[in-house]
Design an enzyme around this catalytic site. Structure first.
Site, short mmCIF file in Angstrom:
data_model
loop_
_atom_site.label_atom_id
_atom_site.label_comp_id
_atom_site.label_asym_id
_atom_site.label_seq_id
_atom_site.Cartn_x
_atom_site.Cartn_y
_atom_site.Cartn_z
N ASP A 12 1.14 -1.57 0.10
CA ASP A 12 -0.08 0.01 0.08
C ASP A 12 0.73 1.18 0.23
O ASP A 12 0.29 2.29 0.63
CB ASP A 12 -0.71 0.13 1.00
CG ASP A 12 -2.22 -1.63 1.40
OD1 ASP A 12 -2.22 -1.48 0.22
OD2 ASP A 12 -1.39 -2.21 2.22
N LYS A 15 2.66 1.65 -5.15
CA LYS A 15 3.23 1.25 -6.24
C LYS A 15 1.99 1.55 -7.41
O LYS A 15 2.74 1.51 -8.98
CB LYS A 15 3.25 -0.28 -6.29
CG LYS A 15 4.59 -0.41 -4.95
CD LYS A 15 4.25 -2.20 -4.89
CE LYS A 15 2.90 -2.47 -4.50
NZ LYS A 15 2.66 -2.25 -2.94
N GLY A 39 -4.32 -5.01 -3.86
CA GLY A 39 -5.01 -3.74 -4.20
C GLY A 39 -4.26 -2.63 -5.12
O GLY A 39 -3.88 -1.50 -3.92
N HIS A 40 -4.35 -1.54 -5.95
CA HIS A 40 -4.06 -1.20 -6.04
C HIS A 40 -4.93 0.34 -6.96
O HIS A 40 -5.77 -0.69 -7.42
CB HIS A 40 -3.21 -1.66 -7.44
CG HIS A 40 -2.40 -2.21 -6.95
ND1 HIS A 40 -0.82 -2.71 -7.65
CD2 HIS A 40 -1.55 -3.08 -6.08
CE1 HIS A 40 0.12 -3.43 -7.70
NE2 HIS A 40 -0.07 -3.37 -6.09
N GLN A 198 1.76 -6.30 -2.99
CA GLN A 198 2.36 -6.50 -1.42
C GLN A 198 3.76 -5.60 -1.49
O GLN A 198 3.99 -4.35 -1.31
CB GLN A 198 2.84 -7.99 -0.73
CG GLN A 198 1.67 -8.20 -1.12
CD GLN A 198 1.05 -9.02 -2.23
OE1 GLN A 198 1.61 -9.78 -2.95
NE2 GLN A 198 -0.49 -8.51 -1.94
P1 IMP Z 1 -2.22 -12.90 2.55
O1 IMP Z 1 -1.47 -12.92 1.64
O2 IMP Z 1 -4.02 -12.92 1.75
O3 IMP Z 1 -2.75 -14.30 3.13
O4 IMP Z 1 -2.34 -12.31 3.77
C1 IMP Z 1 -0.99 -12.11 4.48
C2 IMP Z 1 -0.51 -11.35 5.30
O5 IMP Z 1 -0.35 -9.71 4.18
C3 IMP Z 1 -1.80 -10.03 5.60
O6 IMP Z 1 -1.32 -9.43 7.43
C4 IMP Z 1 -2.62 -8.97 4.99
O7 IMP Z 1 -3.60 -7.63 5.64
C5 IMP Z 1 -1.32 -8.62 4.16
N1 IMP Z 1 -1.22 -8.57 2.68
C6 IMP Z 1 -1.65 -8.96 2.23
N2 IMP Z 1 -1.15 -8.56 1.13
C7 IMP Z 1 -1.42 -7.29 1.17
C8 IMP Z 1 -1.15 -6.04 0.44
O8 IMP Z 1 -1.50 -6.15 -1.53
N3 IMP Z 1 -1.43 -4.65 0.95
C9 IMP Z 1 -1.76 -4.03 1.88
N4 IMP Z 1 -1.06 -6.07 3.29
C10 IMP Z 1 -1.36 -7.21 2.15
MG MG Z 2 -2.70 -1.78 -1.54
#
Ligand code: IMP
Ligand code: MG
Length: 408
Positions: A12, A15, A39-40, A198
């Site tokens: 977040d 990017k 989420g972009h 991420q």
């Molecule tokens: P998962 O990848 O959905 O299993 O999430 C694992 C961890 O990564 C959690 O704490 C999510 O909130 C965090 N996370 C996954 N994708 C994102 C992202 O795009 N932005 C911020 N945090 C993320």
């Molecule tokens: Mg995001």
């Protein structure tokens, strides 16, 4: 040449906006890791787009985009996103391709992600998009790749519910199939933008394990995820915000104190619109963590930093950033691997004076107030990495370049 854009914090960082900005000079854009957990947000002329799977370059008419080998793709989420784009006038047909080596997410994997996290004594806070389960199926060698949709024996082995789920998507997915390594070879003289998802601290190997995602969101992931070797990465950009945020659980040494700093916490969250694009969860907010940022620069060989959300601090009298941790009475300046140490770490803060002016109209470094430049220059010297691009608002146009990443 190939330019990689990664998140240098916990995701977040902006990017999507930076990829969209740099995509103007790219011939193709490859998203190399993650899935619909990302989420972009991109804002163009007041129009806001939220993307999860499709590379942010799609918003430029005519640009070709690839969903890379390192991604895990939920067909239902993908076609919902493509339908949304079409509805909003973005013609995507013929310019979205998927690596035939990318893995597919099945609906029951989403449930498995949620069930498993609920069973953990200390949940990670998964987005529940099936990402972790798909990557572990891949490691177990039980995953389904795009290419496997044409492998009859493999499809015959699947559970009937999985086959039924995939059936209506199969033809449309295969129409987008590409051998990404061959394609990247074809594009070797072109400009390719490699888009991460991420962030460095959510990377499976170098992040705050186990409070991480399951993909390779590090810069090295751009190589495997785009089907090339590490020498093909010409420039690595790390995007970071003027402060820190994190969604989900796990250590965050510089998080504001919700009780004693509730005003600052709420101010940053609301001004920075720090609510998740994928889950709507409010993000945790805190000071810029320079110990973590320097670690991210080193672990990812970041050539240049991209600073976003600097304008969020426009009205503050004073700004603080973390330059060391105090752990059990000791000063620590290298980012620890131990989650317990990170949880006990107290940030050592350095003060900077605020600039008390709007940065929104700034389109050059020279025009920035002196105090803002001092903040930037401190970050550069601390991380030993130049700040190449600065973003001062949500719009594509609210950005300026100090060193063009596309110039060798
Ligand atoms: P998962 O990848 O959905 O299993 O999430 C694992 C961890 O990564 C959690 O704490 C999510 O909130 C965090 N996370 C996954 N994708 C994102 C992202 O795009 N932005 C911020 N945090 C993320
Ligand atoms: Mg995001």
């Amino acid at each position: 040449m190939n330019v990689v854009v990664i998140g240098a914090q916990w995701g977040d960082e902006g990017k999507g906006k930076i990829v969209d900005f740099l995509a103007d000079d790219a011939d193709a854009i490859v998203r190399y890791s993650g899935g619909a957990n990302a989420g972009h947000t991109i804002v163009i002329n007041g129009e806001q787009y939220a993307l999860h799977l499709v590379p942010s370059g799609i918003l430029y008419p005519g640009k070709v985009v690839f969903l890379g080998t390192g991604m895990v793709i939920d067909p239902e989420a993908l076609f919902a996103e493509l339908a949304m784009l079409k509805e909003r006038g973005i013609e995507w047909e013929g310019r979205v391709f998927i690596s035939e080596r990318a893995h597919l997410v099945l609906p029951r994997y989403r449930e498995m992600d949620k069930t498993r996290d609920a069973q953990r004594k200390k949940p990670i806070g998964t987005t529940g998009r099936g990402i972790g389960t798909t990557y572990s199926m891949k490691s177990e060698r039980d995953g389904i790749r795009l290419a496997d949709l044409q492998w009859n024996d493999k499809m015959a082995e699947l559970e009937p519910e999985d086959r039924d789920f995939l059936a209506p998507y199969t033809e449309r997915l295969l129409a987008m199939r590409v051998n990404l390594t061959a394609k990247m070879h074809e594009l070797r003289e072109a400009n390719v933008l490699m888009e991460g998802a991420q962030g460095a601290l959510l990377d499976l190997d170098s992040g705050t394990y186990p409070y991480v995602s399951s993909g390779m969101s590090c810069s090295a992931g751009a190589a495997t995820g785009a089907g090339v070797g590490p020498r093909a990465l010409d420039r690595i950009l790390g995007v970071f915000k003027a402060y820190s945020t994190r969604v989900g659980n796990g250590p965050m040494p510089t998080e504001f104190d919700e009780q004693n700093q509730s005003e600052l916490y709420q101010f940053v969250r609301d001004t920075g619109r720090e609510y998740g694009v994928t889950t709507g969860r409010p993000r945790r907010c805190g000071y810029l963590d320079l110990v973590a940022l320097r670690y991210a620069c080193q672990a990812n060989s970041i050539d240049g930093l991209v600073l976003t959300h600097l304008d969020i601090y426009d009205t503050l009298d004073e700004i603080e950033a973390c330059v060391a941790y105090e752990i059990d009475g000791k000063l620590v300046t290298d980012f620890p691997a131990s989650i317990e140490e990170l949880n006990r770490a107290k940030p050592v803060l350095q003060q900077f004076s605020g600039w008390k002016a709007s940065l929104k109209e700034c389109r050059s470094y020279k025009k920035m107030p002196k105090a803002a430049r001092e903040y930037v220059e401190f970050i550069e010297s601390f991380t030993e990495t130049p700040v190449d691009i600065i973003s001062v608002g949500y719009e594509r146009s609210e950005t300026f370049i100090r060193r063009n990443p596309w110039k060798k």
